[in-house]
Design an enzyme around this catalytic site. Structure first.
Site, PDB file in Angstrom:
ATOM      1  N   GLN A   1       0.795  -1.230   0.000  1.00 16.82           N
ATOM      2  CA  GLN A   1       0.000   0.000   0.000  1.00 16.82           C
ATOM      3  C   GLN A   1       0.831   1.286   0.000  1.00 16.82           C
ATOM      4  OE1 GLN A   1      -3.746   0.266   2.591  1.00 16.82           O
ATOM      5  NE2 GLN A   1      -2.356   1.585   3.703  1.00 16.82           N
TER       6      GLN A   1
ATOM      7  N   GLU B   1      -2.951   9.283  -0.640  1.00 13.03           N
ATOM      8  CA  GLU B   1      -2.125   9.924   0.384  1.00 13.03           C
ATOM      9  C   GLU B   1      -1.074  10.856  -0.197  1.00 13.03           C
ATOM     10  OE1 GLU B   1      -0.765   7.028   3.250  1.00 13.03           O
ATOM     11  OE2 GLU B   1      -2.797   6.860   4.067  1.00 13.03           O
TER      12      GLU B   1
ATOM     13  N   ASP C   1       4.384   0.211   4.129  1.00  9.64           N
ATOM     14  CA  ASP C   1       3.194  -0.273   4.836  1.00  9.64           C
ATOM     15  C   ASP C   1       2.575  -1.300   3.903  1.00  9.64           C
ATOM     16  OD1 ASP C   1       0.845  -0.836   6.122  1.00  9.64           O
ATOM     17  OD2 ASP C   1       0.023   1.204   6.038  1.00  9.64           O
TER      18      ASP C   1
ATOM     19  N   GLU D   1       5.313  -1.815   8.126  1.00  9.41           N
ATOM     20  CA  GLU D   1       4.037  -1.721   8.847  1.00  9.41           C
ATOM     21  C   GLU D   1       3.091  -2.801   8.336  1.00  9.41           C
ATOM     22  OE1 GLU D   1       2.463   2.285   8.747  1.00  9.41           O
ATOM     23  OE2 GLU D   1       0.406   1.552   8.872  1.00  9.41           O
TER      24      GLU D   1
ATOM     25  N   ASP E   1      -0.484  -1.521  12.830  1.00  4.12           N
ATOM     26  CA  ASP E   1      -1.550  -0.523  12.608  1.00  4.12           C
ATOM     27  C   ASP E   1      -2.888  -1.245  12.746  1.00  4.12           C
ATOM     28  OD1 ASP E   1      -3.427   1.246  11.586  1.00  4.12           O
ATOM     29  OD2 ASP E   1      -2.647   1.261   9.558  1.00  4.12           O
TER      30      ASP E   1
ATOM     31  N   LYS F   1      -3.391   6.340  15.470  1.00  3.15           N
ATOM     32  CA  LYS F   1      -4.395   7.111  14.724  1.00  3.15           C
ATOM     33  C   LYS F   1      -5.511   7.466  15.704  1.00  3.15           C
ATOM     34  CE  LYS F   1      -4.002   4.630  10.254  1.00  3.15           C
ATOM     35  NZ  LYS F   1      -4.461   3.387   9.584  1.00  3.15           N
TER      36      LYS F   1
ATOM     37  N   ARG G   1      -4.869   9.603   8.314  1.00  7.09           N
ATOM     38  CA  ARG G   1      -5.653   8.559   7.646  1.00  7.09           C
ATOM     39  C   ARG G   1      -5.596   8.814   6.148  1.00  7.09           C
ATOM     40  NH1 ARG G   1      -8.694   5.231  10.915  1.00  7.09           N
ATOM     41  NH2 ARG G   1      -8.350   3.937   9.086  1.00  7.09           N
TER      42      ARG G   1
ATOM     43  N   LYS H   1       3.701   9.935  10.234  1.00  9.09           N
ATOM     44  CA  LYS H   1       3.392   9.473   8.878  1.00  9.09           C
ATOM     45  C   LYS H   1       2.230  10.323   8.408  1.00  9.09           C
ATOM     46  CE  LYS H   1       1.022   5.584   7.642  1.00  9.09           C
ATOM     47  NZ  LYS H   1       0.723   4.200   7.219  1.00  9.09           N
TER      48      LYS H   1
END
Ligand code: PGA
Ligand code: ZN
Length: 378
Positions: free
Chosen positions: A119, A161, A198, A241, A268, A293, A322, A344
């Protein structure tokens, strides 16, 4: 924690009138007149009003909005910048520090419409001596990468992101491009800029197998650990991650015993910012760091609790945005105030990402060298 949405046709079901009504009708009458300096009791009142484990009555979006607004109001009333007030709430913390940014410059998995199974591909300017310098290095690598992609005929559109989302399908092809960009921008991989991923492995886990469709691989837990081991031997990757599925505790333990001495392994989906679930990981030696988060748990008090449990047990902490994100910059102050050491918050584009970087620049200026940039994120 559940994010309460209205359903129905309005805003395609994503409206928040129910959450707002809960704040106005249920939360406000109880909290009005309470002391905003008492964050723990404000949050405890809301948790009691909601009455569920996953905050599904009032919604974590309602609770978190009020919780973070309370902290902002308290900071303003004390004439303190938010990060200083957070440091006070988090008493016993390691003190203020500027975090190492983990910048997501190639997006894959559920965050992009390409064939990449992983991801997020991130860069960590671990060798910089200030946040400001780290940010500049990251921006230079990002734009150098854009040039390389464009030259190779790839799309330079960005994903969720703010990293690029080129039509690649192998993990190694993405890492190769990022490495080339680091070198071309004039930085030394590993020593100055390291890599992080991640995997978000829960997204490609089905019936005890990990299906890396982009690479046409179907692996069991042990083979996936081998895959990561080989990757980390070929590239300067120092943080992975969600290398395993969120319910594959045996896989997590195996991953940690094989690679935990050399790499940061961040949970996570595994821990969901939940202090008790984190305790389970600490006891079972699954992972050695946690992603934080706020809206996975729903109040500032519980967020700080997860950070404190991690710190006390020698687990690393990465404060995170997020993929669906707002222009709020609270997490920048959270990272500095708790001295978490790492943040992050996406690529070097899209203002809901850059607003956090800009806030960190302002904080560093304000502190005038009083908060060290961690340099090494582990
Ligand atoms: P999410 O992704 O916000 O879509 O969960 C971020 C992450 O996995 O770290
Ligand atoms: Zn993640």
């Amino acid at each position: 924690a559940l994010e309460l949405r209205d359903g129905g046709n309005r805003y395609c079901g994503r409206g928040v009138q129910k959450a707002v009504a809960g704040i106005e009708r249920v939360i406000a009458p109880v909290l009005t007149g309470k002391n905003a300096l008492e964050q723990t009791s404000v949050d405890a009142e809301m948790i009691a009003l909601d009455g569920t484990d996953d905050k599904s009555t009032l919604g974590a979006n309602a609770l978190l909005g009020v919780s973070l607004a309370t902290a902002r109001a308290a900071a303003a009333s004390q004439r303190l910048p938010l990060y200083r007030w957070i440091a006070e709430l988090d008493s016993g913390g390691t003190g203020l520090s500027m975090p190492v940014p983990m910048m997501n410059i190639v997006n894959g998995g559920a965050h992009a419409d390409n064939g990449l199974d992983i991801q997020e591909f991130m860069i960590r300017p671990v060798g910089a001596d200030s946040f400001k310098e780290a940010l500049r290095w990251g921006a230079e690598v990002f734009h150098t990468l854009k040039g390389l992609l464009s030259k190779a005929g790839h799309s330079t559109n960005v994903g969720d992101e703010g990293g690029f989302a080129p039509g690649l399908s192998s993990t190694r092809s993405a890492l190769d491009l990022v490495l080339t960009a680091i070198n071309k921008a004039g930085y030394r991989p590993e020593e100055q800029v390291s890599l992080a991923i991640d995997a978000a492995a829960s997204e490609f886990y089905q019936e005890d197998r990990y299906s890396l469709t982009g690479e046409q691989l179907s692996l069991d837990s042990e083979q996936l650990v081998d895959y990561f081991d080989r990757l980390a031997a070929s590239y300067p990757v120092d943080s992975i991650e969600d290398g395993m599925d969120q319910n594959d505790w045996a896989g997590w333990k195996h991953l940690t015993s094989r690679l935990g001495g050399r790499l940061q392994l961040v949970g996570d989906d595994l821990f969901v910012t939940h202090a008790q679930t984190l305790m389970q990981g600490i006891e079972q030696q699954a992972a050695n760091a946690i992603l934080i988060k706020c809206n996975q748990i729903g109040t500032l008090t519980e967020t700080l609790k997860a950070i404190q449990v991690a710190r006390k047990n020698g687990f690393g902490q990465v404060i995170s945005h997020r993929s669906g994100e707002t222009e709020d910059s609270f997490i920048a102050d959270l990272a500095v105030g708790t001295g978490a050491g790492q943040i992050k918050t996406g690529g070097l584009s899209r203002s809901e990402r850059t607003v956090k970087y800009n806030r960190l620049l302002r904080i560093e200026e304000e502190l005038g060298g009083k908060a060290s940039y961690r340099g090494v994120g582990k």
